[in-house]
Design a protein around this motif. Structure first.
Motif, short mmCIF file in Angstrom:
data_model
loop_
_atom_site.label_atom_id
_atom_site.label_comp_id
_atom_site.label_asym_id
_atom_site.label_seq_id
_atom_site.Cartn_x
_atom_site.Cartn_y
_atom_site.Cartn_z
N LEU A 183 69.24 29.43 4.05
CA LEU A 183 68.51 30.66 4.37
C LEU A 183 68.63 31.07 5.83
O LEU A 183 68.05 32.06 6.25
CB LEU A 183 67.04 30.50 4.01
N GLY A 184 69.37 30.30 6.61
CA GLY A 184 69.55 30.64 8.01
C GLY A 184 68.31 30.46 8.86
O GLY A 184 68.12 31.18 9.85
N VAL A 185 67.46 29.51 8.50
CA VAL A 185 66.20 29.27 9.22
C VAL A 185 66.46 28.31 10.39
O VAL A 185 67.08 27.25 10.21
CB VAL A 185 65.14 28.68 8.29
N ARG A 186 66.00 28.68 11.56
CA ARG A 186 66.17 27.85 12.74
C ARG A 186 64.81 27.56 13.38
O ARG A 186 63.94 28.44 13.42
CB ARG A 186 67.07 28.53 13.78
N VAL A 187 64.65 26.34 13.87
CA VAL A 187 63.45 25.97 14.62
C VAL A 187 63.92 25.36 15.95
O VAL A 187 65.06 24.91 16.07
CB VAL A 187 62.58 24.95 13.85
N ALA A 188 63.03 25.33 16.92
CA ALA A 188 63.39 24.74 18.21
C ALA A 188 63.52 23.24 18.10
O ALA A 188 64.34 22.63 18.80
CB ALA A 188 62.33 25.10 19.26
N ALA A 189 62.73 22.61 17.22
CA ALA A 189 62.78 21.16 17.09
C ALA A 189 62.38 20.73 15.69
O ALA A 189 61.36 21.18 15.16
CB ALA A 189 61.86 20.49 18.11
N LYS A 190 63.20 19.89 15.09
CA LYS A 190 62.87 19.19 13.84
C LYS A 190 62.67 17.74 14.25
O LYS A 190 63.61 17.03 14.58
CB LYS A 190 64.03 19.33 12.84
#
Length: 430
Positions: free
Chosen positions: A271-278
């Motif tokens: 889905l093209g989801v990005r987070v700063a930190a996983k």
């Protein structure tokens, strides 16, 4: 354990509880459960025998819990190559408990009653049912991984992260309650400017309970928290990924196993989801990242790990270089480094006794209980055993942080001795 180290144990315990539900623990010890390393009696005296209990063939799968064992064995091999402990060779006996309580009790009886080991080192047991037997026998268990509350319950057990609990043998922690700090959440808030955090869990009791603890800690640090839960048997990770995007999540925490994490990352990738930190924990801090997250390069680029030991890829540190040299070309993990540190801890304790004239279990435990913190030559954040009557409300806590970068591996973020803050201690029942 020290309240500031509780998050490490809770995360590992969660994994153990979750995966124990996937398949029942057998009551039979696996074939080849007992391994004795070849030994030659040195001229300096009889070999000193130590035992290592590991859930090597547990329901979780091979290699999941073997890192501390392998790191400890590498230390003892290197020590023996240098002439042993004041001329005495260390004879290492390992026992695979199969991940079951029955198997664990069998290992304890085998190593303590039959093989007469002087001490246990780097225990990593999915079900440490034999802990009361170890405590009653007065055998020091040094540097074990706290997958269960045993290291905050029983005397003579010394977990790798230390303990402030009374450890009378009656109940974990203080009246059955353990405490953990909010240092991880504080670090990501201050260093990355994270303000919105998501916590993903299964609709299963252990997972949900840990997720609530994480969410409580995040809120204590001022985050807006998005709580997501998926079905344990049929998780819809695409729906979770869509919510993460809609909620503009900065940092992602979870209460799931490695498989669930990888599937969530794959859904985020789709889905093209990005987070700063996983954010993951010490158990997943390994060189296996490219394999585990092969189909999720975007999520892989956002992976961060936190812990209480020095990054195993910090080759600028002499103690890390020594560890890596001993491990050779094997894939590396943070748990291996902590097993190496556990074996070093036992060796330093034993050597201090020899320097005083007599190697006894009581003398080794005096070293373990001394007020000076232990750091394994800089591999561990300072560890001590305090036996506090009451848990502290706040604590100054430091943190080891690393970020995954393709082509470079795990890259340390700051000096773990300076990544420190005074944070509240929150209670939870294991």
């Amino acid at each position: 354990m020290s309240p500031s180290r509780a998050a490490e144990a809770v995360a590992a315990l969660l994994l153990a509880l979750l995966l124990a539900l996937l398949t029942g623990c057998g009551s039979r010890l696996p074939e080849g459960a007992f391994e004795t390393r070849p030994t030659v009696t040195p001229s300096g005296g009889e070999p000193l025998r130590v035992g290592i209990i590991t859930s090597a063939t547990s329901p979780v799968g091979g290699q999941t819990f073997t890192g501390p064992r392998d790191g400890a064995r590498a230390w003892f091999d290197a020590l023996n190559a240098r002439g042993g402990l004041d001329g005495r060779r260390i004879e290492v006996e390992t026992c695979d408990d199969g991940g079951s309580g029955v198997g664990n009790n069998a290992c304890v009886h085998r190593l303590i009653d039959e093989r007469r080991v002087f001490a246990l080192v780097a225990t990593t047991a999915l079900n440490y049912a034999g802990a009361p037997l170890v405590a009653r026998a007065g055998v020091p268990d040094i540097g074990g991984q706290p997958l269960t509350p045993a290291y905050d319950t029983y005397p003579h057990l010394y977990g790798i992260y230390g303990s402030s609990a009374p450890r009378t043998g009656r109940e974990p922690g203080w009246g059955g309650t353990l405490y953990g700090g909010t240092e991880v959440y504080r670090w990501f808030r201050e260093e990355l400017g994270a303000r919105t955090a998501a916590v993903v869990s299964y609709n299963q009791a252990a997972s949900a309970a840990y997720a609530r603890l994480v969410a409580r800690g995040l809120r204590a640090e001022g985050y807006r928290v998005v709580e997501e839960q998926v079905d344990f048997a049929l998780p819809n990770f695409r729906a979770v990924a869509a919510d993460l995007r809609a909620e503009h999540v900065d940092v992602l925490f979870d209460a799931m196993d490695t498989h669930g994490n990888a599937r969530l990352c794959e859904a985020m990738e789709t889905l093209g989801v990005r987070v700063a930190a996983k954010v993951t924990n010490v158990q997943n801090w390994s060189s296996a990242v490219p394999r585990d997250y092969a189909r999720a390069p975007g999520c892989r680029a956002a992976l961060w790990a936190t812990g209480s030991s020095r990054n195993h890829e910090d080759t600028g540190h002499p103690a890390v270089r020594e560890f890596r040299t001993a491990m050779g070309d094997r894939p590396l993990s943070q748990w291996q480094l902590e097993g190496w540190a556990a074996a070093m801890w036992f060796t330093d304790a034993a050597r201090s006794c020899l320097d005083r004239g007599a190697l006894t279990r009581g003398c080794v435990e005096e070293f373990m209980n001394r007020p000076e913190p232990y750091t394994a030559r800089g591999l561990l954040l300072p560890v001590r055993f305090e036996h506090l009557a009451r848990p502290p409300a706040t604590r100054n806590t430091c943190l080891s942080v690393a970020r995954w970068q393709d082509g470079r591996g795990w890259v340390s973020q700051g000096d773990m001795a300076k990544n420190c803050a005074t944070v509240p201690q929150l209670g939870y029942r294991p």
